[in-house]
Design a protein around this motif. Structure first.
Motif, PDB file in Angstrom:
ATOM      1  N   PRO A 249       0.716  -1.226  -0.146  1.00 12.93           N
ATOM      2  CA  PRO A 249       0.015  -0.097   0.003  1.00 12.93           C
ATOM      3  C   PRO A 249       0.619   1.249   0.018  1.00 12.93           C
ATOM      4  N   GLU A 250       2.213   1.224   0.531  1.00  9.91           N
ATOM      5  CA  GLU A 250       3.114   2.544   0.624  1.00  9.91           C
ATOM      6  C   GLU A 250       3.151   2.965  -0.904  1.00  9.91           C
ATOM      7  N   ALA A 251       3.614   2.073  -1.877  1.00 10.41           N
ATOM      8  CA  ALA A 251       3.848   2.187  -2.908  1.00 10.41           C
ATOM      9  C   ALA A 251       2.863   2.391  -3.944  1.00 10.41           C
ATOM     10  N   ALA A 252       1.853   1.989  -3.773  1.00  5.47           N
ATOM     11  CA  ALA A 252       0.442   1.807  -4.644  1.00  5.47           C
ATOM     12  C   ALA A 252       0.080   3.007  -5.246  1.00  5.47           C
ATOM     13  N   PRO A 253      -0.100   4.286  -4.534  1.00  2.00           N
ATOM     14  CA  PRO A 253      -0.551   5.523  -5.171  1.00  2.00           C
ATOM     15  C   PRO A 253       0.442   5.941  -6.011  1.00  2.00           C
ATOM     16  N   GLY A 254       1.700   5.962  -5.946  1.00  4.03           N
ATOM     17  CA  GLY A 254       2.659   6.438  -6.852  1.00  4.03           C
ATOM     18  C   GLY A 254       2.744   5.654  -8.105  1.00  4.03           C
ATOM     19  N   GLU A 255       2.513   4.198  -7.716  1.00  4.16           N
ATOM     20  CA  GLU A 255       2.780   3.255  -8.875  1.00  4.16           C
ATOM     21  C   GLU A 255       1.358   3.301  -9.925  1.00  4.16           C
TER      22      GLU A 255
END
Length: 454
Positions: free
Chosen positions: A91-97
């Motif tokens: 979830p930490e990387a999901a918004p950016g990716e």
């Protein structure tokens, strides 16, 4: 595809939610499925979920708000599990990716959803195809209703998300069309490879292996559906799975197989002589089916109704069946009589095409729901009063697949017995007509014979 493509699709769904009165939309991806013991089936994400996210990991949920906000819930990072099962986005990387507004760990789902549903007029979710989802939604609604003493209101409506999403998926954008062109190219190359490999003595599964080799060699994820490789009389079984039947000289082989590329499907069928040369009866029936496909292609254009291509194929096949003596003019009458009585269904019992896209039988309404019901053939020899089929528009992709299947019968000339023929191509509706995406494999009988000789 670029993340902005998925963001634009989510924005269209949110706008549709607002137009429909608001609410929250909830969409899970497909679960992993056990094959046997501790082995899993190869994982394939849910098509609608992927359409809105581009995210292919299992165990994820998408929540859309009529205000335009998007929330992804996905598996957290886990170094130990990633050693065994592979990388997780987390979830930490999901918004950016992925371009979503917010992402949370999957275990927050049952806490977050009752919060998001509070004081909303409706909850939208797909009514079919997601096992247990209705019960899950009821649990969230019960949690919201439990707060009624605090003045919190639960949604009073449960609505089918497919009503909004399927219509969007029906019209392919430029990114989707590019993927479908490539899927068509790879699928056609698989058919060419199988034709070149064909010879008497091989088994059906050996031709299936040629298809699989080409699909994967060329970058496809594999077959878009279970491949049909039907030798001889097996071609008269519509959904026959590739088995161990032997390919024999003088017989046909029917292959219905497509490649999945970038999650998009191709769907192609060819019927070719095992030893590279059609017999006279085989060629007569093949040319009739090809003429029916050409008639259907001519009716695959903007403004035509979806069923126009089917009835064009039916009329062509009916005329040919009378000319070839498979139907008797003395008992069945002329073409109009054969169509009206559905006598052709003895040899042609399926439709002429379906929507194609992320799914082989892709999402999209077939009827013109905004038009009044009319009298029309029911396909069984009667008349029904129902909505007409919808009109084709640019951006739709449809298969065109007439066929003939002749089983032994006392009143059928023996020279045609056990011949099954289907010819199928994928057509993108364009402003001027349609573009065939799958003609990288020959369709004319002379060209097929020349390819097999080569």
């Amino acid at each position: 595809m670029p993340t902005h493509v998925y963001a634009e699709r989510r924005a269209r769904v949110c706008a549709a939610l607002r137009e429909a009165g608001g609410g929250i939309a909830v969409l899970p991806t497909a679960p992993e499925r056990t094959r046997n013991a501790d082995s899993e089936h190869p994982y394939r994400h849910d098509s609608a979920f992927y359409y809105l996210t581009g995210f292919s990991e299992p165990g994820a949920w998408l929540v859309l708000d009529a205000t335009g906000r998007s929330l992804l819930l996905c598996r957290p990072k886990d170094e130990e599990r990633e050693i065994w099962d592979g990388y997780r986005l987390g979830p930490e990387a999901a918004p950016g990716e992925l371009g979503v507004d917010e992402a949370l760990p999957l275990d927050a789902l049952d806490t977050v959803l009752p919060q998001r549903l509070a004081d909303r007029p409706a909850v939208w979710f797909p009514f079919g195809g997601c096992e247990g989802l209705g019960s899950r939604v009821e649990g969230w609604l019960a949690a919201v209703r439990a707060r009624s003493h605090a003045g919190v209101e639960a949604p009073t409506q449960q609505r089918d998300l497919a009503l909004l999403l399927d219509e969007q998926r029906l019209f392919k954008d430029a990114h989707e069309i590019a993927l479908m062109r490539r899927a068509g190219e790879i699928g056609a190359a698989g058919h060419v490879r199988a034709m070149r490999a064909s010879r008497p003595g091989l088994r059906e599964y050996q031709l299936e292996a040629e298809l699989l080799h080409e699909f994967r060699r060329s970058g496809g994820s594999g077959p878009a559906y279970n491949s049909i490789v039907a030798a001889g009389r097996n071609a008269c079984i519509l959904h026959y799975a590739a088995g161990n039947a032997e390919l024999k000289a003088g017989e046909l082989c029917l292959i219905d197989a497509g490649c999945e590329y970038g999650s998009y499907a191709s769907d192609i069928t060819r019927s070719f002589p095992v030893d590279g040369r059609y017999t006279a009866p085989q060629r007569a029936l093949y040319e009739l089916v090809l003429a029916a496909q050409e008639a259907a292609i001519a009716h695959t254009r903007p403004g035509a109704r979806k069923m126009d291509s089917h009835w064009a194929a039916v009329r062509t096949l009916s005329a040919g069946l009378l000319d070839l003596g498979l139907l008797d003019r003395n008992t069945q009458g002329g073409v109009d009589d054969v169509v009206a009585s559905a006598a052709y269904r003895r040899f042609y019992m399926h439709g002429t095409g379906h929507w194609l896209g992320l799914d082989v039988h892709d999402a999209g309404e077939y009827l013109a729901l905004d038009e009044a019901p009319v009298e029309q053939p029911d396909g069984l020899g009667g008349i029904a009063i129902k909505k007409p089929s919808r009109r084709l528009q640019p951006g739709m992709v449809v298969t065109i697949e007439p066929g003939l299947y002749v089983r032994p019968a006392p009143d059928v000339p023996e020279r045609y017995w056990h011949i099954g023929i289907r010819i199928e191509d994928d057509a993108l509706v364009t402003p001027d007509g349609c573009e065939l995406l799958s003609r990288g494999v020959p369709v004319q009988p002379d060209e097929i014979e020349a390819l097999m000789r080569g």
